[in-house]
Scaffold this motif. Structure first.
Motif, PDB file in Angstrom:
ATOM      1  N   TYR A 214      47.613  32.178  37.571  1.00  0.00           N
ATOM      2  CA  TYR A 214      49.066  32.265  38.706  1.00  0.00           C
ATOM      3  C   TYR A 214      50.581  31.680  37.656  1.00  0.00           C
ATOM      4  O   TYR A 214      50.984  31.390  38.765  1.00  0.00           O
ATOM      5  N   ALA A 215      50.307  31.610  36.807  1.00  0.00           N
ATOM      6  CA  ALA A 215      51.321  31.377  36.032  1.00  0.00           C
ATOM      7  C   ALA A 215      52.277  32.593  35.721  1.00  0.00           C
ATOM      8  O   ALA A 215      52.019  33.850  36.515  1.00  0.00           O
ATOM      9  N   ASP A 216      53.303  32.314  35.364  1.00  0.00           N
ATOM     10  CA  ASP A 216      54.653  33.081  35.583  1.00  0.00           C
ATOM     11  C   ASP A 216      54.340  34.288  34.566  1.00  0.00           C
ATOM     12  O   ASP A 216      54.811  35.373  34.690  1.00  0.00           O
ATOM     13  N   ARG A 217      53.629  34.537  33.499  1.00  0.00           N
ATOM     14  CA  ARG A 217      53.657  35.078  32.634  1.00  0.00           C
ATOM     15  C   ARG A 217      52.604  35.656  32.742  1.00  0.00           C
ATOM     16  O   ARG A 217      51.555  35.485  33.716  1.00  0.00           O
ATOM     17  N   PRO A 218      52.625  37.010  32.955  1.00  0.00           N
ATOM     18  CA  PRO A 218      51.337  38.052  32.887  1.00  0.00           C
ATOM     19  C   PRO A 218      50.115  38.090  32.164  1.00  0.00           C
ATOM     20  O   PRO A 218      49.893  37.166  31.339  1.00  0.00           O
TER      21      PRO A 218
END
Length: 238
Positions: A5-9
């Motif tokens: 769920y983090a912003d980074r892939p």
């Protein structure tokens, strides 16, 4: 830890995680787990693992050999080619604490060679092809053109056990220096890829130039095609 769920892939998180582990625990030449093993270990699909490994490869941290897997890459080594230094790759690398060896691929006497004008000869030209290894890892495929009449018997005498610089210095008193160097980029062809243990089409850094002796007389036209992930050139302009 992979955070979906983090912003980074996810693949970028995995590549950063693997990079940290490699820097802490791994040594050059160590084999990484397979894609399937990494997929299971981090609970991600194999496409994500593949993209993460590609990221590490682009950063120069790993190298992938088709059919064998991915391995921790050797660190990039800085190669000083500044003016005033001898034209000896072998000596430069040994001064940095590296082991250098040379594998002679072929020698050929050519009657009408395109580099005759640079060599200031109307006679035949000896063309030597070699592979140079640093710390037992292939670094470059080299082609050296040298006037055959100036050094008769060179094709028989030089076996590649020593560098050509050392051979000409010890046998003929010639101390080669760089007259000029040019740089360009290209892609590895199938033969080069095999010699350099890299994939076909991988980046190649080519260095061409002329070596002269103590009297500034041309000695050799050289072409070195380096693995682009192994070397960093430094030129002192002072």
């Amino acid at each position: 830890m992979i955070n979906r769920y983090a912003d980074r892939p996810v693949y970028r998180q995995l590549s950063d995680l693997l990079e940290a582990q490699l820097l802490e625990q791994a040594s050059p030449g160590d084999r990484l787990p397979s894609e399937a093993e990494l997929s299971q270990q981090y609970d991600v699909n194999r496409l994500t693992v593949r993209r993460a490994l590609n990221e590490l490869s682009q950063r120069g941290l790993i190298e992938t050999v088709h059919g064998k897997g991915s391995f921790v890459a050797a660190p990039v080594v800085r190669y000083d080619i500044s003016a005033g230094r001898d034209a000896s790759f072998t000596r430069s690398m040994r001064d940095l604490g590296h082991q250098v060896s040379i594998r002679l691929l072929s020698t050929e006497i050519v009657r009408d060679h395109p580099d005759r004008a640079q060599l200031r000869t109307r006679g035949r030209v000896l063309v030597c092809r070699t592979v140079r290894l640093v710390d037992e890892q292939p670094w470059s495929v080299s082609v050296t053109a040298i006037g055959a009449e100036r050094f008769p018997g060179l094709a028989r005498e030089w076996s590649g056990d020593t560098s050509l610089f050392e051979f000409l210095h010890d046998r003929h008193g010639v101390r080669m220096q760089r007259a000029y160097r040019t740089f360009s980029c290209s892609l590895a062809d199938p033969e080069e890829a095999e010699h350099l243990q890299m994939r076909i089409g991988a980046p190649i850094l080519e260095m061409r130039g002329l070596n002269v002796d103590q009297d500034r007389t041309p000695v050799a036209v050289v072409s070195h095609r380096f693995r682009g992930d192994r070397v960093q050139f430094t030129v002192d302009l002072r």
